[in-house]
Design an enzyme around this catalytic site. Structure first.
Site: not given
Ligand code: THU
Length: 130
Positions: A43, A54, A56, A87, A90
């Site tokens: 991320n 994110c 993913e 999320c 994603c």
């Molecule tokens: N995040 C991800 O990288 N993947 C997800 O599916 C959930 C959220 C990251 C985004 C942000 O940098 C941190 O987690 C908090 O939301």
């Protein structure tokens, strides 16, 4: 046979590169192509919060940029220590590339495997644009 352990290890080693000064929540992802290649992502946050990417989508972007778009599986791990589901954005992005397997990992020895369709039933896709 998918080597889930290897995918989780790769996701974990990428997670340490997370740029997440705002949430302090590090996420790592590893996507496996059907022809056996692995791509990782983490991320990347921003002072303009909505611009965060994110892990993913970071991994998928990396794979697509290398000419790969036939995916079999994607593994996710985070610094939170619990299973980290992808999320909504994603899930939608992943759904563009088929009903792949999703691995939610606490660590290499503790993970759950499910199908994307179970996480995002009735997704909007190209067939819905009529
Ligand atoms: N995040 C991800 O990288 N993947 C997800 O599916 C959930 C959220 C990251 C985004 C942000 O940098 C941190 O987690 C908090 O939301």
């Amino acid at each position: 046979m998918i080597d889930y352990k290897k995918m989780i290890e790769l996701a974990k080693s990428c997670m340490i590169n997370s740029y997440s000064p705002y949430s302090n929540f590090k996420v790592g992802a590893c996507v496996l192509t059907k022809n056996g290649k692995y791509f990782v992502g983490t991320n990347i946050e921003n002072a303009s919060f909505g611009a965060a990417i994110c892990a993913e989508r970071s991994a998928i972007s990396c794979a697509i940029s290398q000419g790969e778009r036939d995916f079999a599986c994607l593994a996710i791990i985070s610094s939170g220590g619990d299973y980290t589901p992808p999320c909504g954005i994603c899930r939608q992005v992943l759904s563009e590339f088929g009903d792949i397997e999703i691995v939610l990992a606490k660590d290499e020895n503790d993970f759950k495997v499910c199908k994307l369709k179970n996480l995002l039933p009735n997704s909007f896709d190209s067939g819905d644009m009529k």
